[in-house]
Design an enzyme around this catalytic site. Structure first.
Site, short mmCIF file in Angstrom:
data_model
loop_
_atom_site.label_atom_id
_atom_site.label_comp_id
_atom_site.label_asym_id
_atom_site.label_seq_id
_atom_site.Cartn_x
_atom_site.Cartn_y
_atom_site.Cartn_z
N CYS A 94 0.84 -1.12 0.08
CA CYS A 94 0.07 0.18 0.15
C CYS A 94 0.72 1.25 -0.02
CB CYS A 94 -0.90 -0.12 1.15
SG CYS A 94 -2.40 1.20 1.01
N HIS A 172 -3.78 -5.03 0.49
CA HIS A 172 -3.30 -5.60 1.64
C HIS A 172 -3.32 -7.02 2.18
CE1 HIS A 172 -2.30 -1.54 3.62
NE2 HIS A 172 -3.51 -1.02 3.00
N GLU A 174 -2.01 -8.58 4.38
CA GLU A 174 -1.85 -8.87 5.68
C GLU A 174 -3.23 -8.30 6.38
OE1 GLU A 174 -1.04 -4.44 5.30
OE2 GLU A 174 -1.15 -6.09 4.19
#
Length: 226
Positions: A94, A172, A174
């Site tokens: 990002c 993202h 994660e």
């Protein structure tokens, strides 16, 4: 293998309390691959001594814009170039995706098409990727040597590869559904348009291909990227 996490922002307080801060989310994503992690909060002006301090590097997301005037951004860009010049593997996510592109000669802008929030589908060299996103800024001009490896109608430069040394992704991997739900509760209202909030909420439980992203990052860190 020691991975240095260059932390460029902090998760909202409720996310930190329930899921952990951004470095914790990355450590969880990359768990089981023999990595140890050390975090450097560059957002607070705290930097490593040099690119040899760790075996590989990862730049996190942030609520800040890469083009904003913050005192820590120019030294971060210089450190990114030092990592490149030292031949160390580097991953950006990002804001990390954006600041690496900017540091290496690309351009980042607030995208006129608005926000991307929640589950998104991207075309990749290997098929389709499904990842959670949370951004308004985008890389709009590629740096020299960057190759687009994922894109969507909304985000043309969704993932970039720079040879076998650097990999960056706008979305993202994660962020689990719980992370997106937390952000929808803490950072969306009054910022993200209500229809996008509703659409993201409806897609919260969509399965992602985050583990494929983790595998790609792991391969790059270990010098086995294709």
């Amino acid at each position: 293998m020691k991975i240095g996490i260059l932390q460029t922002g902090y998760a909202p307080e409720d996310m930190r309390e329930t899921l952990g801060d951004y470095p914790t989310l990355f450590a969880r994503l990359l768990d089981g691959n023999g990595f140890t992690f050390e975090t450097y909060p560059v957002v607070d002006g705290i930097f490593p001594e040099g690119p040899d301090a760790c075996d590989g590097w990862l730049v996190t997301g942030s609520r800040h814009g890469a083009y904003e005037d913050h005192p820590w951004i120019p030294p971060l860009e210089a450190f990114i170039r030092a990592i490149r010049d030292a031949g160390k593997p580097l991953v950006g996510v990002c804001f990390g995706h954006q600041i690496i592109a900017q540091a290496l000669g690309g351009k980042v802008e607030k995208f006129p098409g608005g926000w991307s929030v929640g589950s998104n589908v991207y075309e990749t060299e290997d098929g389709l990727a499904i990842l959670n996103a949370w951004h308004q800024d985008q890389v709009t001009e590629l740096p020299p040597g960057a190759r687009v490896v994922a894109s969507s109608p909304f985000c043309a430069n969704a993932a970039l590869a720079y040879g076998d040394q650097i990999y960056t992704v706008q979305a993202h991997p994660e962020f689990t559904s719980a992370a997106i739900a937390s952000l929808l509760g803490s950072r969306a209202k009054g910022v993200v348009p209500d229809p996008l909030i509703a659409a993201a909420t409806a897609k919260l439980e969509t399965p992602t291909t985050a583990q494929a992203e983790a595998a790609r990052m792991t391969a790059l860190f270990k010098g086995k990227s294709q």
